[in-house]
Enzyme design. Structure first.
Site, short mmCIF file in Angstrom:
data_model
loop_
_atom_site.label_atom_id
_atom_site.label_comp_id
_atom_site.label_asym_id
_atom_site.label_seq_id
_atom_site.Cartn_x
_atom_site.Cartn_y
_atom_site.Cartn_z
N CYS A 54 52.42 -34.85 36.19
CA CYS A 54 51.85 -33.68 36.85
C CYS A 54 52.34 -33.53 38.30
O CYS A 54 52.79 -32.45 38.71
CB CYS A 54 50.33 -33.70 36.78
N HIS A 68 44.90 -35.13 38.94
CA HIS A 68 45.73 -34.18 38.19
C HIS A 68 45.98 -32.98 39.08
O HIS A 68 45.14 -32.62 39.92
CB HIS A 68 45.06 -33.74 36.89
N HIS A 115 51.37 -26.63 34.35
CA HIS A 115 51.21 -28.06 34.67
C HIS A 115 51.77 -28.91 33.54
O HIS A 115 52.09 -28.41 32.46
CB HIS A 115 49.73 -28.40 34.90
#
Length: 341
Positions: A257, A305, A317
Site C-alpha cells: 500500500c 494502510h 490502493h
C-alpha cells in the site's frame, strides 16, 4: 469491514496462533458438519473475518518491515560516510606525521647547540641571526602542525566511533527486518491456510466481500482536479491498476500500500517516505469532506494502510496479497487522516 486492533509486539505471535486455531476449528466444523444448533453461515463469516483480520495484521507487520528497511538504508549511508571521512582523516594525519618527521630529521642533522654559544662561535653573526630566525619560524610551523595533528587524531577517533555506532545499529535493524519479514510471512501463510479450509464458493466470494471490492472503473467524470503534481500522481496510480499486491515492494511490477503511494508520487517528481505512518505526515492534513484527487487517505488508528483519493468517494490502493491494485470506496475502513501533498 471489521475493525483491527493493533497487537503488541510481545503478544503478536501468541494472539495470531489463537486466532488461527480458533478460526480454523470453526471452519473445519463448518466443512465436516456443524452441530444442529450452530449456524453454518455464521461459522463461515467468522472464518472469513479471521482471514481479513490476519491480512490486516500482516499489513501492520509489513509497514514495520518497511520502516526497518528504511532505517537500514539510512544507517548504511551513515556508516559509509563515516568510514570515508575516517579514511580521509587518516591520510591527513599521515601527511602531517611525515612533515613532522622531516622537521625532526633536519634538526637532528644540524645538531643541538645552545643558541647563545652558537652566536659567540659564529664567524658571521649576521648569517647566524638569519638562520636563527628561520629556525624559530620552523619551530612555530612545527608546533602548529603538531596541534593540527592532535586535533585530526581526535576527530578521526570520534568519526570511527560514529561509524562503529552506525554499524552496530545497522546490525540491530537488519535483525529487525528479518524478524518483521518472518511475522509477515507467518500471518500470510496462516491466512492462506484458513482460506483453503473454506468451501470453494466462500473462497471465491471472499475477495468480493472483503473491503467492498468492486469490478470495473467508477464514474469519475466531473471530479474537481487537485494540484498539477497531485494529478500527475493520480495518472501514475491509475497506470498501476490491476498490478499485484506484493508486500515490501514499491514497484514498478508490484506494490504494497505505501509502496504504491511512494512510487506514484515519485512519477510526479515528489519524494515520499516509505511507510504509511510517515506518509500521513508528509503534507497538510485536510478533512475527508474536502478531499481532492491525489490526497493520501490513511486507515486505522495506526495508519497501517493507505490509499490515494481519486474523486467521487473512491480511492485506488493495493489491498492485500492476492488482490490486485484497484478502486474501492473511501469508506471501506475507518479513515484516520487525509493528507494533501
Amino acid at each position: 469491514m471489521v475493525s483491527h486492533r493493533r497487537p503488541t509486539q510481545s503478544g503478536l505471535n501468541r494472539s495470531v496462533r489463537v486466532t488461527v486455531i480458533s478460526a480454523a476449528a470453526t471452519a473445519a466444523a463448518t466443512l465436516t458438519g456443524a452441530p444442529a444448533s450452530a449456524d453454518p453461515k455464521d461459522a463461515r463469516e467468522s472464518a472469513k473475518a479471521a482471514v481479513d483480520r490476519l491480512y490486516g495484521e500482516a499489513e501492520q507487520a509489513t509497514e514495520l518491515f518497511n520502516e526497518a528497511g528504511e532505517r537500514v538504508e539510512r544507517l548504511r549511508g551513515e556508516a559509509d560516510r563515516a568510514q570515508d571521512a575516517a579514511a580521509r582523516g587518516q591520510e591527513s594525519i599521515n601527511r602531517m606525521r611525515n612533515s613532522l618527521g622531516a622537521m625532526a630529521g633536519a634538526q637532528y642533522r644540524t645538531g643541538s647547540i645552545d643558541p647563545a654559544l652558537a652566536l659567540l662561535l659564529s664567524s658571521d653573526p649576521d648569517t647566524y641571526l638569519e638562520r636563527a630566525a628561520a629556525l624559530d619560524r620552523a619551530g612555530a610551523r612545527q608546533a602548529l602542525t603538531l596541534d593540527k595533528l592532535r586535533h585530526a587524531q581526535r576527530k578521526v577517533a570520534q568519526t570511527r566511533s560514529e561509524a562503529n555506532r552506525a554499524l552496530t545499529e545497522l546490525e540491530r535493524n537488519r535483525a529487525a527486518v528479518t524478524r518483521h519479514k518472518r511475522a509477515v510471512e507467518a500471518k500470510l501463510r496462516q491466512a492462506r491456510q484458513l482460506l483453503n479450509s473454506l468451501p470453494a464458493e466462500d473462497r471465491a466470494s471472499f475477495d468480493r466481500a472483503s473491503r467492498s471490492g468492486r469490478d470495473g472503473a467508477p464514474d469519475l467524470s466531473g471530479v474537481a482536479p487537485g494540484s498539477a503534481r497531485a494529478m500527475s500522481a493520480v495518472a501514475a496510480v491509475r497506470q498501476a491498476l490491476g498490478k499485484p499486491y506484493v508486500w515490501g515492494a514499491n514497484g514498478p511490477s508490484g506494490f504494497d500500500c505505501s509502496g504504491l503511494m511512494q512510487w506514484a508520487y515519485a512519477q510526479a517528481g515528489v519524494s515520499l517516505p516509505r511507510t504509511s505512518q510517515a506518509q500521513r505526515y508528509a503534507g497538510r492534513m485536510v478533512p475527508l469532506s474536502q478531499a481532492l484527487p491525489g490526497d493520501l487517505v490513511a486507515y486505522r488508528a495506526d495508519a497501517s494502510h493507505i490509499g490515494m483519493y481519486v474523486g467521487n468517494g473512491q480511492v485506488i490502493h493495493a489491498p492485500y496479497p492476492g488482490a490486485p491494485i484497484r478502486y474501492d470506496p473511501v469508506g471501506m475502513m475507518p479513515v484516520s487522516s487525509v493528507t494533501r501533498i
